[in-house]
Design a protein around this motif. Structure first.
Motif: not given
Length: 294
Positions: A9, A13-15
């Motif tokens: 997840r 979100q581009q973490h």
């Protein structure tokens, strides 16, 4: 499974840390369905994380290129990845890059550059790099020989628990190289390393007990440490322990056991020679992939 769920997840979100961890999960089969390993998918996640500047993912991709996990073996690409991660201050990459320059894997052999990268990693409190840096100063490899600097870095590494550094620091105190001779401190550091299972330190500590150097002479205690070192295949300890059995020093005289230890010593020495040859050819162990980065 809960971990990979949340990593997925966050990665969506581009973490960049989560993307790197997703790569680790697929590399190790942790949290995946049935423990499935998918190295190609691991590489994909590392690349996504790298695109956002994650040095840990870059380091792991370098390992992939070096081992052929998920990509074809490519030492040049591995070195390139190490360089990029090293420029970002990644101490593990700096350490592995130093080894590459020391051995000539993927780059032209250059002991001076190896020294520079060992120093960079050492300044990031990497005990292994500190130890290798001390060895560079000790042997004059890539830098002018400097016993004082060698002792300084052995000491810094030893305080972080590196058994090899603790043993070598004991040698420095015993021989008075780089610092004042102090047999009691030599025994102190040999004891530290010996308790971690370092066979060289165990043998050296035994020598101290045998000769009463920095500690009260105790042949029985010497035999105990020679025995521990000998069990780990230390040829020197096996030879001296054989002498103890033959002469009845610290142990009941036993010629049969003495002969067996001499035989073990010869076999161990053969193995040690092979290791010395491999090290001469530059066979050094690189650090393993960096684990989960949060």
């Amino acid at each position: 499974k809960k971990a990979i769920h949340w990593y997925r997840r966050a990665a969506a979100q581009q973490h960049c840390g989560a993307q790197c961890n997703m790569g680790n999960c697929w590399r190790d089969g942790e949290g995946t369905e049935g423990g499935k390993v998918d190295l190609k998918l691991a590489v994909e996640w590392y690349r996504k994380s790298i695109a956002q500047g994650n040095s840990f993912a870059m380091f792991n991709l370098a390992i992939c290129y070096e081992t052929g996990e998920g990509v074809p073996v490519d030492f040049a690409n591995a070195t390139c990845c190490y360089k990029q991660a090293a420029r970002q201050g990644n101490a593990d990459a700096q350490f592995n890059l130093a080894i590459c320059f020391e051995t000539g894997d993927g780059v032209e052999k250059d002991c001076t550059k190896a020294f520079e990268y060992y120093r960079a990693a050492a300044e990031s409190q990497d005990s292994r790099a500190m130890y290798n840096l001390a060895h560079c100063y000790d042997s004059g490899k890539g830098v002018s020989r400097d016993p004082v600097e060698a002792a300084t870095w052995y000491q810094r590494s030893a305080k972080l628990g590196h058994s090899g550094a603790q043993c070598n620091l004991g040698n420095c105190f015993r021989n008075g190289e780089g610092l004042s001779q102090d047999f009691e401190k030599a025994v102190y550091w040999y004891s530290k390393a010996a308790k971690q299972g370092n066979s060289d330190a165990q043998c050296n500590l035994a020598h101290c007990y045998y000769g009463g150097m920095g500690v009260l002479q105790d042949h029985k205690q010497a035999v105990e440490w020679y025995r521990k070192s000998a069990k780990r295949g230390h040829s020197g300890a096996q030879g001296v322990l054989g002498d103890c059995y033959r002469g009845g020093k610290g142990v009941r005289r036993d010629f049969k056991q003495a002969a067996a230890l001499v035989s073990q010593k010869l076999e161990s020495r053969k193995s040690e020679l092979f290791v010395e040859i491999e090290n001469t050819l530059g066979s050094l162990e690189l650090l393993k992939p960096f684990e989960h980065f949060l």
